[in-house]
Structure formats: C-alpha cells, structure tokens
Design a protein around this motif. Structure first.
Motif, PDB file in Angstrom:
ATOM      1  N   PRO A  29       0.817  -1.218   0.000  1.00 19.91           N
ATOM      2  CA  PRO A  29       0.000   0.000   0.000  1.00 19.91           C
ATOM      3  C   PRO A  29       0.856   1.276   0.000  1.00 19.91           C
ATOM      4  N   SER A  30       0.238   2.361  -0.340  1.00 20.86           N
ATOM      5  CA  SER A  30       0.912   3.670  -0.336  1.00 20.86           C
ATOM      6  C   SER A  30       1.432   4.001   1.057  1.00 20.86           C
ATOM      7  N   GLY A  31       2.610   4.609   1.091  1.00 20.12           N
ATOM      8  CA  GLY A  31       3.155   5.078   2.349  1.00 20.12           C
ATOM      9  C   GLY A  31       3.836   4.035   3.205  1.00 20.12           C
ATOM     10  N   LYS A  34       8.057   1.590   0.139  1.00 20.19           N
ATOM     11  CA  LYS A  34       8.557   0.900  -1.070  1.00 20.19           C
ATOM     12  C   LYS A  34       9.681   1.682  -1.734  1.00 20.19           C
ATOM     13  N   THR A  35       9.509   2.969  -1.855  1.00 21.32           N
ATOM     14  CA  THR A  35      10.526   3.795  -2.517  1.00 21.32           C
ATOM     15  C   THR A  35      11.823   3.797  -1.715  1.00 21.32           C
ATOM     16  N   LYS A  56       5.007   1.468 -12.773  1.00 22.38           N
ATOM     17  CA  LYS A  56       3.832   1.726 -11.944  1.00 22.38           C
ATOM     18  C   LYS A  56       2.619   1.088 -12.605  1.00 22.38           C
ATOM     19  N   THR A  58      -1.294   0.215 -11.654  1.00 16.80           N
ATOM     20  CA  THR A  58      -2.343   0.443 -10.661  1.00 16.80           C
ATOM     21  C   THR A  58      -3.475  -0.570 -10.730  1.00 16.80           C
TER      22      THR A  58
END
Length: 66
Positions: A29-31, A34-35, A56, A58
């Motif tokens: 999930p976002s946040g 991962k980056t 990316k 989605t």
C-alpha cells in the motif's frame, strides 16, 4: 538517507531474492516505504549486473500473482 531498523533486513531479503531469480516485484500500500526500500537496494546492486526498472501498475492485485 533515512534509516529504519527493519529496512536493512528487508533489503537483504530482497537482494537475496534478486540474486536467485534475477527479478522481484515489490507490492504494498501507499506510504509503506517501497521507494525507500528500492532506493537502498539500488545503492547495493552493481550497475554492470542489474538494470532497475520502475513500473507503476495500478490495476494489479494480489490475485493476479496466483
């Protein structure tokens, strides 16, 4: 770079997976970091052996991997 105690362990695991399979996917999930994980991993990988691609997507779910 930002340091988190568990991040190094995750990078170690991901690096071992890539060494064995020559590829890996990171899906979360976002946040969730991962980056940060991938940036740390890219620092470790030799440029002459690996090419890193950031794709990316989605419309992929966990179900698509089974």
């Amino acid at each position: 770079m930002w340091r988190h105690p568990g991040l190094d362990e995750l990078v170690d695991d991901l690096e071992a997976t890539i060494s064995a399979r020559f590829s890996a996917a990171v899906i979360a999930p976002s946040g969730t970091g991962k980056t940060a994980l991938l940036r740390r991993l890219v620092e470790r990988l030799p440029d002459t052996r690996y090419r890193v691609a950031d794709i990316k997507v989605t419309a992929v779910s966990n179900r698509d991997f089974y």
